[in-house]
Enzyme design. Structure first.
Site, mmCIF file in Angstrom:
data_model
loop_
_atom_site.group_PDB
_atom_site.id
_atom_site.type_symbol
_atom_site.label_atom_id
_atom_site.label_comp_id
_atom_site.label_asym_id
_atom_site.label_seq_id
_atom_site.Cartn_x
_atom_site.Cartn_y
_atom_site.Cartn_z
ATOM 1 C CB SER A 74 -5.363 -1.682 -0.342
ATOM 2 O OG SER A 74 -5.114 -0.486 0.348
ATOM 3 N N GLY A 133 -6.992 5.264 5.475
ATOM 4 C CA GLY A 133 -6.533 6.224 4.466
ATOM 5 C C GLY A 133 -6.937 7.638 4.860
ATOM 6 N NE ARG A 163 -12.562 2.092 6.258
ATOM 7 C CZ ARG A 163 -11.447 1.804 5.593
ATOM 8 N NH1 ARG A 163 -10.521 2.707 5.385
ATOM 9 N NH2 ARG A 163 -11.244 0.579 5.141
ATOM 10 C CD GLU A 166 -2.731 -1.258 2.433
ATOM 11 O OE1 GLU A 166 -3.763 -0.616 2.568
ATOM 12 O OE2 GLU A 166 -2.273 -1.995 3.327
ATOM 13 C CD GLU A 202 -9.796 -4.720 7.012
ATOM 14 O OE1 GLU A 202 -8.667 -4.966 7.464
ATOM 15 O OE2 GLU A 202 -9.975 -4.018 5.997
ATOM 16 C CG ASN A 207 -9.038 -0.993 7.874
ATOM 17 O OD1 ASN A 207 -8.262 -1.749 7.321
ATOM 18 N ND2 ASN A 207 -10.347 -1.035 7.636
ATOM 19 C CG ASP A 243 -13.321 -2.257 6.166
ATOM 20 O OD1 ASP A 243 -13.515 -1.088 6.538
ATOM 21 O OD2 ASP A 243 -12.308 -2.612 5.524
ATOM 22 C CE1 TYR A 271 -7.145 3.431 -1.526
ATOM 23 C CE2 TYR A 271 -6.506 1.254 -2.297
ATOM 24 C CZ TYR A 271 -6.736 2.128 -1.266
ATOM 25 O OH TYR A 271 -6.560 1.729 0.028
HETATM 26 N N1 LIG Z 1 -16.238 -12.694 3.732
HETATM 27 C C1 LIG Z 1 -16.469 -11.790 2.791
HETATM 28 N N2 LIG Z 1 -17.653 -11.756 2.142
HETATM 29 C C2 LIG Z 1 -17.903 -10.863 1.170
HETATM 30 N N3 LIG Z 1 -17.022 -9.950 0.759
HETATM 31 C C3 LIG Z 1 -15.804 -9.921 1.367
HETATM 32 C C4 LIG Z 1 -15.474 -10.826 2.413
HETATM 33 N N4 LIG Z 1 -14.216 -10.571 2.808
HETATM 34 C C5 LIG Z 1 -13.787 -9.548 2.046
HETATM 35 N N5 LIG Z 1 -14.732 -9.149 1.187
HETATM 36 C C6 LIG Z 1 -14.600 -8.059 0.197
HETATM 37 O O1 LIG Z 1 -13.223 -7.732 0.044
HETATM 38 C C7 LIG Z 1 -12.945 -6.415 0.547
HETATM 39 C C8 LIG Z 1 -11.614 -6.407 1.296
HETATM 40 O O2 LIG Z 1 -11.660 -7.304 2.374
HETATM 41 P P1 LIG Z 1 -11.131 -6.950 3.835
HETATM 42 O O3 LIG Z 1 -11.331 -8.160 4.676
HETATM 43 O O4 LIG Z 1 -11.745 -5.680 4.316
HETATM 44 O O5 LIG Z 1 -9.561 -6.771 3.604
HETATM 45 P P2 LIG Z 1 -8.640 -5.498 3.284
HETATM 46 O O6 LIG Z 1 -7.749 -5.383 4.478
HETATM 47 O O7 LIG Z 1 -7.878 -5.869 2.065
HETATM 48 O O8 LIG Z 1 -9.534 -4.300 3.115
HETATM 49 C C9 LIG Z 1 -14.135 -6.077 1.424
HETATM 50 O O9 LIG Z 1 -14.321 -4.680 1.526
HETATM 51 C C10 LIG Z 1 -15.274 -6.787 0.703
HETATM 52 O O10 LIG Z 1 -15.713 -6.057 -0.429
HETATM 53 MG MG LIG Z 2 -11.031 -3.689 4.374
#
Ligand SMILES: Nc1ncnc2c1ncn2[C@@H]1O[C@H](COP(=O)(O)OP(=O)(O)O)[C@@H](O)[C@H]1O
Ligand SMILES: [Mg+2]
Length: 305
Positions: free
Chosen positions: A148, A272, A252, A16, A266, A268, A254, A212
């Protein structure tokens, strides 16, 4: 009041890096426009030399990902006795590890997608069978400590083996149940709920491009269309996650929202911070403009360390 001297740490070696440079540049510009003395530097071998020669009042950590968001740089900064922004050593390393944070979420009754850990070294046969004992296809495969959406793939039974091979330079990864539905994020500022935002990607999911590349035209929706009860529910979980991981400053979280349930993906600890990033957008809606947000983060760092 005399304006403080700020050292902004950005760039770094993670995947990143580019986003971090962008965050650093925009935070620097905003601070300079508001008469702060600012230096920007990389977390390389010259870092301590820079700190010693500039003697900043506060270090703004604008790094993302490995070595910037995972407790490593925080450990280095602890030795300098200079306040630095965002979460500390332990909480950063926990939040960066998606498996450990999920274990803590589960312990604290925070719903998170079901998962299994996949270890490449074990050269696991019958992986599809193993997945099916706990999860249903489609599933999501993802690195344990990236951000990301780097190397995140949604997989069905047909393409899972091929996709697993793409990530085989990691020792282990997570395989999660895929949660359809809405994508909503919660920002926390200290002990307070800052607000929420919904993302509607035009792509298959909220991947790197959707995050992005403006051409991907992901829709940002504020205020999020949720009833009062659900809004309280999701922000309560965001605040709880922030607290149980022991975070500081701004975070933040998610989420996916499906069938009336919020699934925390997760948290963060170094969200950003370009003007167009999600936390500044949420803050803006709450009446906190970019400079006030940055100043709050700096002040919080000084108070808490
Ligand atoms: N279990 C899941 N079910 C549906 N979508 C997912 C799932 N895990 C990740 N995603 C999709 O992938 C994106 C990134 O996953 P995330 O776990 O937030 O990791 P990162 O740290 O890369 O942001 C999420 O914002 C979502 O759109
Ligand atoms: Mg995420």
């Amino acid at each position: 009041m005399k304006k403080k001297k700020i050292l902004i740490l950005c760039g770094g070696i993670s995947k990143e890096r580019v986003i971090s440079l962008e965050t650093g540049k925009e935070v620097a510009r905003e601070l300079k426009n508001n008469n702060y003395k600012v230096v920007t530097c990389e977390p390389d071998n010259n870092l301590l030399k820079h700190i010693n020669s500039h003697k900043p009042d506060v270090i703004f950590n604008a790094l993302h990902g490995q070595f910037g968001e995972d407790g490593y740089i925080q450990t280095v900064l602890e030795t300098q006795k200079i306040p630095y922004t965002h979460s500390g050593v332990i909480s950063s390393s926990i939040a960066m590890d998606k498996e450990i944070s999920k274990i803590i979420f589960i312990k604290n009754k925070i719903l998170t997608p079901k998962y299994i850990k996949f270890t490449y070294e074990k050269n696991e046969r019958n992986i599809i069978k193993k997945i099916e004992t706990k999860l249903k296809f489609p599933v999501v495969i993802k690195p344990i400590n990236e951000g990301s959406s780097v190397h995140v793939y949604i997989c069905n039974k047909k393409n899972i083996l091929k996709n697993l091979k793409r990530l085989n330079f990691y020792k282990e990864i997570l395989i999660e149940e895929f949660i359809p539905g809405r994508e909503i994020q919660v920002a926390i500022m200290g002990e307070k709920k800052l607000g929420t935002i919904e993302l509607k990607p035009k792509r298959k999911f909220y991947d790197y491009e959707a995050k992005y590349n403006p051409k991907a035209k992901t829709q940002h929706i504020i205020p999020v269309d949720l009833n009062k009860k659900d809004l309280k529910k999701i922000t309560d979980i965001g605040l709880k996650a922030h607290k149980v991981i022991g975070c500081r400053g701004v975070t933040r979280s998610d989420f996916k929202f499906y069938n009336g349930k919020f699934y925390l993906l997760e948290i963060n600890t170094q969200p950003g911070m370009t003007k167009l990033s999600l936390v500044p957008e949420i803050a803006n809606y709450a009446g906190i403009n970019f400079i006030r947000l940055i100043e709050w983060i700096l002040k919080d760092a000084s108070i808490n360390r």
